[in-house]
Design a protein around this motif. Sequence first.
Motif, PDB file in Angstrom:
ATOM      1  N   LYS A 135     -60.766 -32.092  41.118  1.00 44.22           N
ATOM      2  CA  LYS A 135     -61.753 -32.907  40.695  1.00 44.22           C
ATOM      3  C   LYS A 135     -62.484 -32.065  39.475  1.00 44.22           C
ATOM      4  CE  LYS A 135     -64.481 -35.697  43.183  1.00 44.22           C
ATOM      5  NZ  LYS A 135     -65.244 -36.027  44.065  1.00 44.22           N
ATOM      6  N   TYR A 136     -62.630 -30.742  39.861  1.00 39.44           N
ATOM      7  CA  TYR A 136     -63.401 -29.985  38.866  1.00 39.44           C
ATOM      8  C   TYR A 136     -62.636 -28.866  38.023  1.00 39.44           C
ATOM      9  CZ  TYR A 136     -66.706 -31.802  42.220  1.00 39.44           C
ATOM     10  OH  TYR A 136     -67.581 -32.742  42.967  1.00 39.44           O
TER      11      TYR A 136
ATOM     12  N   LYS B 137     -65.709 -27.663  35.613  1.00 41.64           N
ATOM     13  CA  LYS B 137     -66.180 -28.342  34.747  1.00 41.64           C
ATOM     14  C   LYS B 137     -67.013 -29.461  35.412  1.00 41.64           C
ATOM     15  CE  LYS B 137     -64.067 -27.995  30.367  1.00 41.64           C
ATOM     16  NZ  LYS B 137     -63.117 -28.521  29.425  1.00 41.64           N
ATOM     17  N   ALA B 138     -68.318 -29.573  35.560  1.00 41.02           N
ATOM     18  CA  ALA B 138     -69.247 -30.569  36.234  1.00 41.02           C
ATOM     19  C   ALA B 138     -70.687 -30.415  35.939  1.00 41.02           C
ATOM     20  CB  ALA B 138     -68.869 -30.622  37.653  1.00 41.02           C
ATOM     21  N   GLU B 139     -71.294 -31.101  35.717  1.00 40.39           N
ATOM     22  CA  GLU B 139     -72.848 -31.236  35.973  1.00 40.39           C
ATOM     23  C   GLU B 139     -73.333 -30.166  34.862  1.00 40.39           C
ATOM     24  OE1 GLU B 139     -74.262 -31.476  39.721  1.00 40.39           O
ATOM     25  OE2 GLU B 139     -72.862 -32.503  40.307  1.00 40.39           O
ATOM     26  N   GLY B 140     -73.037 -30.111  33.673  1.00 46.93           N
ATOM     27  CA  GLY B 140     -73.374 -29.310  32.820  1.00 46.93           C
ATOM     28  C   GLY B 140     -72.907 -27.913  32.946  1.00 46.93           C
ATOM     29  N   ILE B 141     -71.942 -27.667  33.825  1.00 47.65           N
ATOM     30  CA  ILE B 141     -71.290 -26.162  34.114  1.00 47.65           C
ATOM     31  C   ILE B 141     -69.818 -26.247  33.278  1.00 47.65           C
ATOM     32  CG2 ILE B 141     -69.962 -24.915  35.692  1.00 47.65           C
ATOM     33  CD1 ILE B 141     -72.712 -24.689  36.599  1.00 47.65           C
ATOM     34  N   SER B 142     -69.672 -25.430  32.553  1.00 48.39           N
ATOM     35  CA  SER B 142     -68.168 -25.077  32.113  1.00 48.39           C
ATOM     36  C   SER B 142     -67.841 -23.720  32.188  1.00 48.39           C
ATOM     37  CB  SER B 142     -68.153 -25.680  30.406  1.00 48.39           C
ATOM     38  OG  SER B 142     -66.909 -25.610  29.964  1.00 48.39           O
TER      39      SER B 142
ATOM     40  N   TYR C 118     -77.290 -18.076  39.985  1.00 48.18           N
ATOM     41  CA  TYR C 118     -77.649 -19.363  39.804  1.00 48.18           C
ATOM     42  C   TYR C 118     -76.122 -20.227  39.826  1.00 48.18           C
ATOM     43  CZ  TYR C 118     -78.556 -23.938  37.550  1.00 48.18           C
ATOM     44  OH  TYR C 118     -78.730 -25.060  37.383  1.00 48.18           O
ATOM     45  N   LEU C 119     -75.483 -19.613  39.066  1.00 52.50           N
ATOM     46  CA  LEU C 119     -73.987 -20.152  38.754  1.00 52.50           C
ATOM     47  C   LEU C 119     -73.214 -20.572  39.902  1.00 52.50           C
ATOM     48  CD1 LEU C 119     -71.479 -20.989  36.906  1.00 52.50           C
ATOM     49  CD2 LEU C 119     -70.951 -18.485  36.817  1.00 52.50           C
ATOM     50  N   ALA C 120     -73.177 -19.394  40.701  1.00 53.33           N
ATOM     51  CA  ALA C 120     -72.357 -19.499  42.074  1.00 53.33           C
ATOM     52  C   ALA C 120     -73.043 -20.508  43.028  1.00 53.33           C
ATOM     53  CB  ALA C 120     -72.425 -18.119  42.929  1.00 53.33           C
TER      54      ALA C 120
ATOM     55  N   LEU D 201     -71.346 -24.162  44.232  1.00 54.92           N
ATOM     56  CA  LEU D 201     -71.353 -24.219  45.815  1.00 54.92           C
ATOM     57  C   LEU D 201     -71.872 -25.626  46.021  1.00 54.92           C
ATOM     58  CD1 LEU D 201     -70.618 -23.106  48.444  1.00 54.92           C
ATOM     59  CD2 LEU D 201     -72.992 -22.425  48.673  1.00 54.92           C
ATOM     60  N   GLU D 202     -72.963 -25.904  45.504  1.00 53.37           N
ATOM     61  CA  GLU D 202     -73.637 -27.225  45.520  1.00 53.37           C
ATOM     62  C   GLU D 202     -72.696 -28.136  45.165  1.00 53.37           C
ATOM     63  OE1 GLU D 202     -77.866 -26.977  43.904  1.00 53.37           O
ATOM     64  OE2 GLU D 202     -77.209 -29.250  43.190  1.00 53.37           O
ATOM     65  N   ILE D 203     -72.218 -28.276  43.896  1.00 52.34           N
ATOM     66  CA  ILE D 203     -71.040 -29.008  43.633  1.00 52.34           C
ATOM     67  C   ILE D 203     -69.762 -29.389  44.466  1.00 52.34           C
ATOM     68  CG2 ILE D 203     -69.494 -29.923  41.703  1.00 52.34           C
ATOM     69  CD1 ILE D 203     -71.527 -28.422  39.756  1.00 52.34           C
ATOM     70  N   LEU D 204     -69.445 -28.375  44.964  1.00 50.80           N
ATOM     71  CA  LEU D 204     -68.414 -28.572  45.935  1.00 50.80           C
ATOM     72  C   LEU D 204     -68.887 -29.199  47.446  1.00 50.80           C
ATOM     73  CD1 LEU D 204     -66.573 -24.979  45.428  1.00 50.80           C
ATOM     74  CD2 LEU D 204     -65.696 -27.131  44.640  1.00 50.80           C
TER      75      LEU D 204
END
Length: 446
Positions: free
Chosen positions: A34-35, A57-62, A91-93, A97-100
């Motif tokens: 998915k990501y 890629k997801a929610e403003g993350i690339s 923050y990134l990690a 994690l939150e997305i997964l």
Amino acid sequence: MGEKTICAISTPLGNSAISIIRMSGKDSLKIAEKYFSSKSLNYKKIEERKMYLGAFKAEGISEKCLFVYFRAPYSYTGEDVVEFQIHGGEYLAKKILEILAKNCSLALPGEFTKRAFFNGKISLDEAEGVIDIINAETQAELSSAYNLSSGKFNREISAFQKSLTEVLAKIEVALDYPEHDEELITTKEAQKVLLEIGDKLEQIIENSSSGQKLKSGVNIAICGSPNVGKSSLLNALLGRERAIVSSVAGTTRDTISETIVHNGIKFNLTDTAGIRSEGDEIEKIGIERAKKEIENSDLTLFVVDLTRETTEEEKALLKELDKEKTIVVLNKKDLAAERKLSGYTCVSISAKREENISNLLNLIYEKTIANKIDLSKIVLTNMRHITILKEAKKLVDKTLQTLDSMSLDVVAFEIKRVWNELGKITGETETEEIIDEIFSKFCLGK
Ligand SMILES: Nc1nc2c(ncn2[C@@H]2O[C@H](COP(=O)(O)OP(=O)(O)OP(=O)(O)O)[C@@H](O)[C@H]2O)c(=O)[nH]1
Ligand SMILES: [Mg+2]
């Protein structure tokens, strides 16, 4: 176990070069798809254990990162596992994690290793070796952790279990075809196997009697009369000015503890107040503490001053000490001729000039480790393992004592008990509570 997919950050939080996030469970790959994408990756033809460079890629993350897939059962947990190697930002990690975690569950501490255990990838003692590797602070701890995690100890235990199983099979046959001769031969064989296992268990227990010292460190008390140079010795052993040194008798009041590592072993050194009959109230409390320290130590360095005669008080104190656990350190050899105290392990040094300190260190090592533990053999540092082996040994001895008067089915019952006791080490027969407790001590993401 393993029905739901889990995810966790496997590296420490904070800023670092990279962070690793991993997922385990049957949906891992589906969720990753998915990501994460990469020009060289076609999910239908994904190669296992190959690093793909691509983007999450997801929610403003690339996030440009690395991705790897381990197909079940050829992974740490025995399930489908994926890992992302991302930039090491907290923050990134957490964000990834939150997305997964919207697609799966957050892993509990030790859950990956627990799954490896329940999926038969590793035994319980091997899993305990993994946690020991992570917590090891010295070479000795690491070596003993490797003996567990590599399965060296496990193979030994499994060999005992195999011999017991073979005897059990023979007993079964003897019981099925009850001719007297068979029975006698089988009992003799059981005796031989039990004697052999008993001996080997004894050896491991013996070699491990000081094993916990590899983890906790060897406790060493530095004591003696005031002004003999105890604090100077602590400083010399540490290689830095830790304790106050002065020519005033009664300088050190409280105990001062510091740890050094020598030959891969931790030594916990405690400098104490000089012991004498006079002194004010504070000093008296210090002297009480010094005496307690001696009681709790594995070795006492009894320091005396070479520039003066050994006093009656010192002689009386020395008499109270266990000779096997004492080294007499004759200090200030730069000022006076060397001498010895007969009946004691002695070494002359100059704490002030740091002379002969390495000899003293070698003596300490010899007395507490070299003469007590064979580091080339298995040394258990885990109380759970030692307690189980002791219990197994007890069962073996008890069975051997009454073997002649036992009927074969009772012999079989007793042998099964030994087998079950040993099975607690590998986890085959350990209770769920203890297994849960062991894994709860793991860190998150392991
Ligand atoms: N020349 C010489 N002096 C030393 C040596 N070791 C210690 N001293 C001196 O002896 C005095 C006492 O040293 P400390 O290390 O404070 O002795 P201590 O046993 O800790 O004394 P208390 O804490 O009072 O019990 C100081 O003046 C040190 O400099 C040595 O090896 N050679
Ligand atoms: Mg002192």
